[in-house]
Design a protein around this motif. Structure first.
Motif, PDB file in Angstrom:
ATOM      1  N   ILE A 110      74.796  26.609 -44.279  1.00  0.00           N
ATOM      2  CA  ILE A 110      75.294  25.742 -43.203  1.00  0.00           C
ATOM      3  C   ILE A 110      76.698  25.286 -43.589  1.00  0.00           C
ATOM      4  O   ILE A 110      76.917  24.163 -44.052  1.00  0.00           O
ATOM      5  CB  ILE A 110      74.360  24.533 -42.996  1.00  0.00           C
ATOM      6  N   GLY A 148      79.543  22.379 -39.559  1.00  0.00           N
ATOM      7  CA  GLY A 148      78.769  21.249 -39.057  1.00  0.00           C
ATOM      8  C   GLY A 148      78.829  20.084 -40.021  1.00  0.00           C
ATOM      9  O   GLY A 148      79.260  20.215 -41.168  1.00  0.00           O
ATOM     10  N   ARG A 183      74.313  24.348 -48.419  1.00  0.00           N
ATOM     11  CA  ARG A 183      75.708  24.175 -48.006  1.00  0.00           C
ATOM     12  C   ARG A 183      76.376  25.520 -47.740  1.00  0.00           C
ATOM     13  O   ARG A 183      77.268  25.626 -46.896  1.00  0.00           O
ATOM     14  CB  ARG A 183      76.478  23.411 -49.087  1.00  0.00           C
ATOM     15  N   LEU A 223      69.509  16.474 -44.082  1.00  0.00           N
ATOM     16  CA  LEU A 223      68.192  16.448 -43.446  1.00  0.00           C
ATOM     17  C   LEU A 223      67.357  17.662 -43.843  1.00  0.00           C
ATOM     18  O   LEU A 223      66.163  17.539 -44.148  1.00  0.00           O
ATOM     19  CB  LEU A 223      68.348  16.383 -41.927  1.00  0.00           C
ATOM     20  N   ILE A 224      67.974  18.833 -43.847  1.00  0.00           N
ATOM     21  CA  ILE A 224      67.230  20.048 -44.194  1.00  0.00           C
ATOM     22  C   ILE A 224      66.763  20.002 -45.641  1.00  0.00           C
ATOM     23  O   ILE A 224      65.609  20.306 -45.962  1.00  0.00           O
ATOM     24  CB  ILE A 224      68.102  21.295 -43.935  1.00  0.00           C
ATOM     25  N   ASN A 239      77.719  17.045 -42.608  1.00  0.00           N
ATOM     26  CA  ASN A 239      76.870  17.062 -43.799  1.00  0.00           C
ATOM     27  C   ASN A 239      75.479  16.502 -43.548  1.00  0.00           C
ATOM     28  O   ASN A 239      74.575  16.709 -44.359  1.00  0.00           O
ATOM     29  CB  ASN A 239      77.543  16.268 -44.921  1.00  0.00           C
ATOM     30  N   ILE A 240      75.310  15.787 -42.443  1.00  0.00           N
ATOM     31  CA  ILE A 240      74.000  15.204 -42.160  1.00  0.00           C
ATOM     32  C   ILE A 240      72.954  16.287 -41.946  1.00  0.00           C
ATOM     33  O   ILE A 240      71.777  16.117 -42.290  1.00  0.00           O
ATOM     34  CB  ILE A 240      74.088  14.267 -40.926  1.00  0.00           C
ATOM     35  N   PHE A 241      73.360  17.447 -41.402  1.00  0.00           N
ATOM     36  CA  PHE A 241      72.420  18.545 -41.209  1.00  0.00           C
ATOM     37  C   PHE A 241      71.916  19.065 -42.556  1.00  0.00           C
ATOM     38  O   PHE A 241      70.728  19.311 -42.739  1.00  0.00           O
ATOM     39  CB  PHE A 241      73.079  19.679 -40.418  1.00  0.00           C
ATOM     40  N   SER A 242      72.833  19.239 -43.468  1.00  0.00           N
ATOM     41  CA  SER A 242      72.454  19.699 -44.805  1.00  0.00           C
ATOM     42  C   SER A 242      71.538  18.689 -45.493  1.00  0.00           C
ATOM     43  O   SER A 242      70.548  19.063 -46.131  1.00  0.00           O
ATOM     44  CB  SER A 242      73.708  19.930 -45.645  1.00  0.00           C
TER      45      SER A 242
END
Length: 256
Positions: A48, A51, A45, A58-59, A53-56
């Protein structure tokens, strides 16, 4: 000849170990990532910060699941390969020790020669296995396994109210998985040395003095699983491990 040994308990333990590493661990880890209580939540977090929260999510999911899967695959491979080696060797020695045949001169000498040849082949196979697998794998596996059990038992007792519940669940499950190595692997590996020692003593007494077989048996050595440069796996190893577990776990609980 006695009936073959029954490995149903070890088979069920292996299946349970594989199930435990596949389903509960994956569900707990994904739930931890979903609720943001995993160890990568804050670093990811922070990196990233812009952007959705879905990116966090997924990663973190990809990194943690990949790491856990590779770790569990390695542990399962060690467990399966180790049990295969020790069970195969102990079963051969069990058959050799349980042979019973009529005491006629020709049959006795012929069978004893074949027994000794089989034992020599087993000794060569165990020497190859020790050199290429056990010598390097058993010492770190034993050290880190016992250390992990000690820390897991300490965390199970002390961290119940000090960490998120989902993260806490990993401690007893991991301790249970690590304990399976001690409970199933060490006693089975110790049977290899005890069985080979029993066979050499029994065969040496049965053979007459001055015979070729007697000289060959006297030149043979017990086969066993080797713990690197630290010796062989024997029955006293289980007592040492239990003593280390109880002593160091008690010291941690008393000190901290």
């Amino acid at each position: 000849m006695e009936s073959p040994r029954n490995f149903n308990i070890l088979t069920k333990a292996m299946k349970y170990f594989l199930w435990l590493s596949k389903y509960p661990m994956q569900v707990i880890i994904m739930t931890m990532v979903l609720f943001g209580v995993d160890l990568l939540d804050l670093p990811i977090r922070t990196i990233i910060s812009i952007g959705p929260n879905i990116f966090s999510f997924l990663i973190r999911s990809i990194l943690i699941i990949t790491f856990i899967n590779e770790l569990l695959k390695s542990i399962n491979a060690f467990f399966i390969l180790g049990l295969t080696v020790v069970c195969s060797a102990s079963e051969v020695l069990h058959v050799l020790n349980s042979l019973n045949y009529k005491r006629t001169i020709w049959i006795e000498r012929n069978l004893q020669t074949r027994e000794i040849q089989l034992y020599r082949q087993l000794s060569v196979w165990m020497g190859f296995t020790n050199k290429n697998f056990c010598y390097f794998a058993v010492p770190p596996l034993l050290f880190f396994g016992v250390s992990f059990i000690i820390l897991g038992l300490y965390g199970t007792v002390r961290m119940r109210d000090r960490m998120p519940f989902l993260l806490y669940l990993l401690l007893p499950i991991s301790s249970l998985m690590a304990s399976s190595f001690v409970v199933f692997m060490i006693p089975e590996a110790a049977k290899v040395y005890e069985g080979s020692n029993l066979y050499l003593c029994k065969t040496g007494k049965d053979l007459g003095r001055g015979t070729w077989e007697k000289k060959v048996v006297r030149a043979l050595r017990p086969v066993a699983v080797q713990i690197g440069p630290f010796g062989l796996v024997r029955n006293n190893l289980m007592k040492i491990v239990i003593s280390v577990l109880t002593e160091h776990t008690s010291n941690l609980l008393i000190t901290f």
